[in-house]
Design a protein around this motif. Structure first.
Motif, PDB file in Angstrom:
ATOM      1  N   ARG A 155     -11.434   0.657   0.906  1.00 24.73           N
ATOM      2  CA  ARG A 155     -10.879   1.326  -0.283  1.00 24.73           C
ATOM      3  C   ARG A 155     -10.598   0.338  -1.412  1.00 24.73           C
ATOM      4  N   HIS A 156     -10.373  -0.916  -1.053  1.00 31.25           N
ATOM      5  CA  HIS A 156     -10.142  -1.931  -2.091  1.00 31.25           C
ATOM      6  C   HIS A 156     -11.407  -2.713  -2.411  1.00 31.25           C
ATOM      7  N   PHE A 197       1.182   4.366   4.052  1.00 28.32           N
ATOM      8  CA  PHE A 197       0.558   4.726   2.774  1.00 28.32           C
ATOM      9  C   PHE A 197      -0.942   4.990   2.882  1.00 28.32           C
ATOM     10  N   CYS A 198      -1.673   4.044   3.475  1.00 30.87           N
ATOM     11  CA  CYS A 198      -3.131   4.175   3.441  1.00 30.87           C
ATOM     12  C   CYS A 198      -3.617   4.994   4.626  1.00 30.87           C
ATOM     13  N   CYS A 204      -1.283   6.702  -2.664  1.00 31.55           N
ATOM     14  CA  CYS A 204      -1.368   5.526  -3.525  1.00 31.55           C
ATOM     15  C   CYS A 204      -0.196   5.392  -4.495  1.00 31.55           C
ATOM     16  N   CYS A 207       2.455   3.077  -3.219  1.00 32.98           N
ATOM     17  CA  CYS A 207       1.949   2.015  -2.332  1.00 32.98           C
ATOM     18  C   CYS A 207       2.107   0.642  -2.983  1.00 32.98           C
TER      19      CYS A 207
END
Ligand code: SF4
Length: 221
Positions: A155-156, A197-198, A204, A207
């Motif tokens: 995701r990042h 959170f993730c 998000c 987060c």
């Protein structure tokens, strides 16, 4: 670039969550037992199984070596998949006795890659379990990968979403100092991040990594 990003992520997580004090366990063997029992279950169930072994005074390699599989399975029943996990624990202990005189201390001088290969050759010990043993029980600088880590990294945009275990391990291990304490804390922080959170449906907005570039709306992980 990647190493700076990984360091920034670590700092943001540590600043928010603080030290996670992993891995719970009074001895190296208790940590190893926990790493094997935690597959496909939650930690509360593992704690019950470990408590059973402790109260029976059986939580040592030697005691488990002399215990038969059905008796061991009954004691670790709370951890789920207890017949399979009893065989896995026995496989680990048998390997230790057949090759290292039953002494965890005899693993101390082994090269980490050799030790990892030997652990992976034990039936039922996969990458995550082997690396958890290496890092948390034996203090080796090996980064542990799990589903939370994979999700955050994808995701990042640190790695492709279909990256495999070894590619993810390489991402973290090659771009961070070879420091077992750092790897210990970093993995624990990623687990906390993934739980709070993730999640599959990302949260998000509050987060600690919210200000970093990310893709939050993916159905693939
Ligand atoms: S919840 Fe959102 S901001 Fe937090 S780690 Fe996951 S994708 Fe990144």
């Amino acid at each position: 670039m990647i190493s700076e990003r990984l360091t920034e992520i670590y700092q943001l997580l540590f600043d928010r969550f603080g030290p996670q004090n992993w891995w719970p366990g009074e001895t190296q063997f208790e940590i190893i037992t926990g790493a094997i029992l935690t597959q496909n279950t939650n930690w509360a169930n593992v704690e019950k199984a470990i408590a059973n072994l402790k109260s029976a005074y059986l939580l040592t390699p030697e005691k488990l070596y002399h215990l038969n599989v059905p008796e061991l399975a009954e004691l670790i029943r709370p951890a789920g998949y207890y017949n399979i996990k009893a065989k896995r624990l026995k496989s680990f202990v048998n390997w230790l006795f057949q090759n290292y005189d039953g002494q965890l201390a005899n693993l101390k001088n082994l090269d980490t890659n050799q030790l990892r290969a030997e652990l992976l050759a034990i039936k039922g010990i996969g990458c995550e379990t082997a690396d958890s043993i290496l890092l948390y029980a034996l203090g080796r600088p090996v980064f542990v990968i799990d589903a939370y880590t994979a999700r955050v990294a994808a995701r990042h945009r640190l790695i492709e979403p279909d990256a495999d275990y070894e590619q993810l391990r390489e991402l973290f291990q090659s771009n961070l100092p070879q420091d077992s304490q750092l790897f210990n804390e970093y993995h624990a922080l990623l687990v906390r991040l993934g739980k709070e959170f993730c999640r599959p449906k990302a949260r998000c907005s509050l987060c600690p990594l919210e200000k970093l570039p990310h893709t939050f709306n993916s159905e693939y992980f």
